[in-house]
Write a protein that holds these residues in place. Sequence first.
Motif, mmCIF file in Angstrom:
data_model
loop_
_atom_site.group_PDB
_atom_site.id
_atom_site.type_symbol
_atom_site.label_atom_id
_atom_site.label_comp_id
_atom_site.label_asym_id
_atom_site.label_seq_id
_atom_site.Cartn_x
_atom_site.Cartn_y
_atom_site.Cartn_z
ATOM 1 N N MET A 1 0.834 -1.193 0.000
ATOM 2 C CA MET A 1 0.000 0.000 0.000
ATOM 3 C C MET A 1 0.877 1.255 0.000
ATOM 4 S SD MET A 1 -1.793 2.570 2.148
ATOM 5 C CE MET A 1 -0.447 2.331 3.253
ATOM 6 N N ILE A 2 0.791 2.034 -1.042
ATOM 7 C CA ILE A 2 1.552 3.283 -1.108
ATOM 8 C C ILE A 2 0.579 4.440 -1.091
ATOM 9 C CG2 ILE A 2 3.182 4.654 -2.460
ATOM 10 C CD1 ILE A 2 4.242 2.081 -3.653
ATOM 11 N N HIS A 3 0.702 5.290 -0.088
ATOM 12 C CA HIS A 3 -0.207 6.429 0.010
ATOM 13 C C HIS A 3 0.038 7.378 -1.167
ATOM 14 C CE1 HIS A 3 -2.201 10.000 1.652
ATOM 15 N NE2 HIS A 3 -2.856 9.143 2.425
ATOM 16 N N PRO A 4 -1.022 7.936 -1.724
ATOM 17 C CA PRO A 4 -0.839 8.782 -2.910
ATOM 18 C C PRO A 4 0.009 10.026 -2.656
ATOM 19 C CG PRO A 4 -3.177 8.631 -2.274
ATOM 20 C CD PRO A 4 -2.423 7.673 -1.422
ATOM 21 N N SER A 5 0.135 10.460 -1.419
ATOM 22 C CA SER A 5 0.950 11.654 -1.134
ATOM 23 C C SER A 5 2.441 11.338 -1.021
ATOM 24 C CB SER A 5 0.474 12.301 0.172
ATOM 25 O OG SER A 5 0.700 11.424 1.255
ATOM 26 N N ALA A 6 2.808 10.055 -0.998
ATOM 27 C CA ALA A 6 4.224 9.686 -0.871
ATOM 28 C C ALA A 6 4.972 10.014 -2.160
ATOM 29 C CB ALA A 6 4.340 8.199 -0.559
ATOM 30 N N LYS A 7 6.279 10.338 -2.009
ATOM 31 C CA LYS A 7 7.100 10.647 -3.184
ATOM 32 C C LYS A 7 8.192 9.598 -3.317
ATOM 33 C CE LYS A 7 6.400 15.643 -2.741
ATOM 34 N NZ LYS A 7 6.918 16.805 -2.023
ATOM 35 N N ILE A 8 8.223 8.935 -4.450
ATOM 36 C CA ILE A 8 9.190 7.856 -4.677
ATOM 37 C C ILE A 8 10.138 8.298 -5.792
ATOM 38 C CG2 ILE A 8 9.452 5.384 -5.146
ATOM 39 C CD1 ILE A 8 7.494 5.727 -2.937
ATOM 40 N N GLY A 9 11.463 8.225 -5.544
ATOM 41 C CA GLY A 9 12.455 8.680 -6.517
ATOM 42 C C GLY A 9 12.597 7.741 -7.707
ATOM 43 N N LYS A 10 13.650 8.016 -8.484
ATOM 44 C CA LYS A 10 13.906 7.208 -9.682
ATOM 45 C C LYS A 10 14.625 5.910 -9.333
ATOM 46 C CE LYS A 10 14.707 11.422 -12.367
ATOM 47 N NZ LYS A 10 15.764 12.334 -12.786
ATOM 48 N N ASN A 11 14.337 4.868 -10.092
ATOM 49 C CA ASN A 11 15.048 3.588 -9.957
ATOM 50 C C ASN A 11 14.967 2.998 -8.554
ATOM 51 O OD1 ASN A 11 16.011 3.847 -12.654
ATOM 52 N ND2 ASN A 11 17.594 5.254 -11.872
ATOM 53 N N VAL A 12 13.897 3.261 -7.859
ATOM 54 C CA VAL A 12 13.718 2.680 -6.519
ATOM 55 C C VAL A 12 13.215 1.249 -6.665
ATOM 56 C CG1 VAL A 12 12.338 2.811 -4.410
ATOM 57 C CG2 VAL A 12 13.338 4.890 -5.393
ATOM 58 N N VAL A 13 13.831 0.337 -5.883
ATOM 59 C CA VAL A 13 13.373 -1.055 -5.854
ATOM 60 C C VAL A 13 12.535 -1.256 -4.595
ATOM 61 C CG1 VAL A 13 14.090 -3.467 -5.744
ATOM 62 C CG2 VAL A 13 15.456 -1.809 -7.061
ATOM 63 N N LEU A 14 11.300 -1.645 -4.766
ATOM 64 C CA LEU A 14 10.416 -1.896 -3.622
ATOM 65 C C LEU A 14 10.119 -3.385 -3.519
ATOM 66 C CD1 LEU A 14 7.631 0.862 -3.858
ATOM 67 C CD2 LEU A 14 9.654 0.835 -2.379
ATOM 68 N N GLY A 15 10.253 -3.959 -2.294
ATOM 69 C CA GLY A 15 9.905 -5.355 -2.085
ATOM 70 C C GLY A 15 8.402 -5.592 -2.077
ATOM 71 N N GLN A 16 8.021 -6.801 -1.787
ATOM 72 C CA GLN A 16 6.610 -7.162 -1.682
ATOM 73 C C GLN A 16 5.990 -6.564 -0.420
ATOM 74 O OE1 GLN A 16 4.946 -9.387 -3.927
ATOM 75 N NE2 GLN A 16 6.777 -8.933 -5.126
ATOM 76 N N SER A 17 4.719 -6.237 -0.500
ATOM 77 C CA SER A 17 3.911 -5.826 0.662
ATOM 78 C C SER A 17 4.508 -4.674 1.457
ATOM 79 C CB SER A 17 3.717 -7.005 1.631
ATOM 80 O OG SER A 17 3.166 -8.114 0.972
ATOM 81 N N VAL A 18 5.230 -3.801 0.792
ATOM 82 C CA VAL A 18 5.748 -2.610 1.475
ATOM 83 C C VAL A 18 4.589 -1.655 1.765
ATOM 84 C CG1 VAL A 18 7.214 -0.570 1.185
ATOM 85 C CG2 VAL A 18 8.048 -2.824 0.476
ATOM 86 N N VAL A 19 4.599 -1.069 2.966
ATOM 87 C CA VAL A 19 3.600 -0.064 3.323
ATOM 88 C C VAL A 19 4.293 1.299 3.359
ATOM 89 C CG1 VAL A 19 2.009 0.758 5.110
ATOM 90 C CG2 VAL A 19 2.289 -1.713 4.703
ATOM 91 N N ILE A 20 3.791 2.247 2.610
ATOM 92 C CA ILE A 20 4.354 3.600 2.611
ATOM 93 C C ILE A 20 3.240 4.574 2.955
ATOM 94 C CG2 ILE A 20 5.613 5.347 1.288
ATOM 95 C CD1 ILE A 20 6.728 3.127 -0.459
ATOM 96 N N GLU A 21 3.361 5.214 4.113
ATOM 97 C CA GLU A 21 2.288 6.072 4.598
ATOM 98 C C GLU A 21 2.410 7.505 4.052
ATOM 99 O OE1 GLU A 21 1.289 3.638 8.729
ATOM 100 O OE2 GLU A 21 2.080 5.672 8.856
ATOM 101 N N GLU A 22 1.509 8.355 4.489
ATOM 102 C CA GLU A 22 1.396 9.688 3.894
ATOM 103 C C GLU A 22 2.659 10.544 4.084
ATOM 104 O OE1 GLU A 22 -0.649 8.324 6.160
ATOM 105 O OE2 GLU A 22 -1.623 9.878 7.391
ATOM 106 N N ASN A 23 2.971 11.281 3.028
ATOM 107 C CA ASN A 23 4.071 12.253 3.034
ATOM 108 C C ASN A 23 5.459 11.640 3.170
ATOM 109 O OD1 ASN A 23 2.352 14.531 2.787
ATOM 110 N ND2 ASN A 23 1.844 14.307 4.945
ATOM 111 N N ALA A 24 5.580 10.343 3.111
ATOM 112 C CA ALA A 24 6.914 9.737 3.128
ATOM 113 C C ALA A 24 7.617 10.049 1.811
ATOM 114 C CB ALA A 24 6.802 8.229 3.319
ATOM 115 N N GLU A 25 8.961 10.115 1.884
ATOM 116 C CA GLU A 25 9.745 10.383 0.676
ATOM 117 C C GLU A 25 10.908 9.407 0.574
ATOM 118 O OE1 GLU A 25 9.130 15.245 0.992
ATOM 119 O OE2 GLU A 25 11.084 14.411 0.385
ATOM 120 N N ILE A 26 11.133 8.890 -0.611
ATOM 121 C CA ILE A 26 12.231 7.951 -0.843
ATOM 122 C C ILE A 26 13.068 8.484 -1.998
ATOM 123 C CG2 ILE A 26 12.847 5.572 -1.446
ATOM 124 C CD1 ILE A 26 10.174 4.678 -0.370
ATOM 125 N N GLY A 27 14.414 8.566 -1.765
ATOM 126 C CA GLY A 27 15.300 9.135 -2.775
ATOM 127 C C GLY A 27 15.579 8.183 -3.933
#
Lengths: 230, 230, 230
Positions: free
Chosen positions: C1-27
């Motif tokens: 589940m990735i919250h729509p307000s989260a910001k995910i950078g380029k070429n990010v690798v995400l595993g299975q069932s990752v939870v990303i809550e509101e306003n989180a940012e990943i470089g």
Amino acid sequence: MIHPSAKIGKNVVLGQSVVIEENAEIGDDAEIGHHVIIKKDTKIGNRVKVGDLSVLGKTTSKNKKMARKPGAALTPLVIEDDVRIGCNTVLYRNLLLKQGAFVGDLSSIREKVTVGEDSIIGRNVIVETNTVIGSRVTVQTGCYVTADMIIEDDVFLGPCVSTSNDKYMGEGNYPYQGPIIKKGAKVGNNATLLPGITIGEKAIIGAGATVTKDVEAGKTAVGNPARVIK
Amino acid sequence: MIHPSAKIGKNVVLGQSVVIEENAEIGDDAEIGHHVIIKKDTKIGNRVKVGDLSVLGKTTSKNKKMARKPGAALTPLVIEDDVRIGCNTVLYRNLLLKQGAFVGDLSSIREKVTVGEDSIIGRNVIVETNTVIGSRVTVQTGCYVTADMIIEDDVFLGPCVSTSNDKYMGEGNYPYQGPIIKKGAKVGNNATLLPGITIGEKAIIGAGATVTKDVEAGKTAVGNPARVIK
Amino acid sequence: MIHPSAKIGKNVVLGQSVVIEENAEIGDDAEIGHHVIIKKDTKIGNRVKVGDLSVLGKTTSKNKKMARKPGAALTPLVIEDDVRIGCNTVLYRNLLLKQGAFVGDLSSIREKVTVGEDSIIGRNVIVETNTVIGSRVTVQTGCYVTADMIIEDDVFLGPCVSTSNDKYMGEGNYPYQGPIIKKGAKVGNNATLLPGITIGEKAIIGAGATVTKDVEAGKTAVGNPARVIK
């Protein structure tokens, strides 16, 4: 995955990917974190909060070298109202967490244990089987609470206190008995307590002490081996 | 998510949200808990049971300050038949758990390690790299087993035993060598073992002792620094 | 589940069932393991790697027995570029991990803490609140770093070092103060450090020592209680 036989109270907040097995019950206004696993029969009270990635209601496991015989069928894990549980904890069946108790992250408590009202089990604490922890007890971060131990009300264990219950270390010829810590006693960080000793009421054990025999009520003991200093 | 290249045996029970990566293999009648992660190439034997939320087959990670050079490509994690693994464990690649071994909850074992048949690695135990643990060994809850250590058959480590392998603490001018614990020796809870010492066959180390030099076979040593008492 | 307000950078690798809550940012170029939980507002830099089953950005929890008052609203967890985080960790809000820091498996760090550049926090380490850890510090496996502690640059803590900050153990009449460890000091495995002591620059504390008072710069202290030997 929520088993159809599970009972979920009012206003319960469930995280992502929570697993709730058969006959589990969750009280009103509880909050359950992401990826939490609530195993069968577990009873969770009202307003309980459970951190992410915790396992509630594990059944005992063993290999053929282990001494203890498997007991009778274990009763469920019971978590009373207002309890707080951290992330990445592992709590077994046949465990009772009384009202308002706190269990920190990365801790584990085995079967046949009671944790009294408002007591604090810190982070990274391991509690073995067949132990009683009273009310308003503080077990700070990193403590090891052995099996067959008694911790009375209002005891304070500083961080990283280590205990044991097996005088002859695996010989199998000794009735296991952990330390007995009487009401209001305080034990400093990284102290070592030997099997079967009694720490008297309001006694104080210094940090880093190795306690090899009983300490009387109200006395202070320090050193290795610990000696009474006042 | 099960990768199409993974091989799953007969009568395997898989929990919810299990991740099985490429080339992993699981034997017959195995039971895998909820949210378990089985990384690529991991080999799991028959009748193995794995608790919830465990990671099997992790690759070594490091930052630029760390001393050890990355080795050759690591072999897979191999888990033989009848092994039991707890919840929330982290087991690395290039690790061999022999038949009937037990690994408790919240424990972690690194690469280049062997755990012998029927040995017990308790809860909250950390084992570093390049260490050999024999058969029928007991490593109780909360022990820290350093790198470059040898634990022979039938050794008993009580709870919270601490070891080290680096005499000059990060100076980088000492060949790392952990303690060598000979067959049948017993070490009391929260004892401290210095780098490179040998604990002889059937020797006994008291709880809370700090062992700064070798202890001969059959002797008992206690205190800080530890001295032989009989 | 990735919250729509989260910001995910380029070429990010995400595993299975990752939870990303509101306003989180990943470089950019970050790698996030399976079943990881990234709580709201968490900021993750470029090239950061996070192991499986970790919780990032936990909010403080407490029960009514706990002494500390809830503080002002906590700032987010900030993880700078090139940080490495293990599996099954629990990292709180209001924590800063500076560039290149390493946090091992099964560790937890609380709020109001800074970990300096390239420092190593080993596996199974617990760090309490309101503590500062400098740059290029090594905190080895199983250490307990208490609250209100200062660890300067280039310090080396061997495995299982235990610290405390509360001289009167829960009486509530003492200003909490953990040990102060000056630049370049080294502490041996399973040493016990009492509240408020200072370990001077480049001082050395032996394994298993119990340090009850200050140790001057450049001195070596061993034993229980620790005494200067040279």
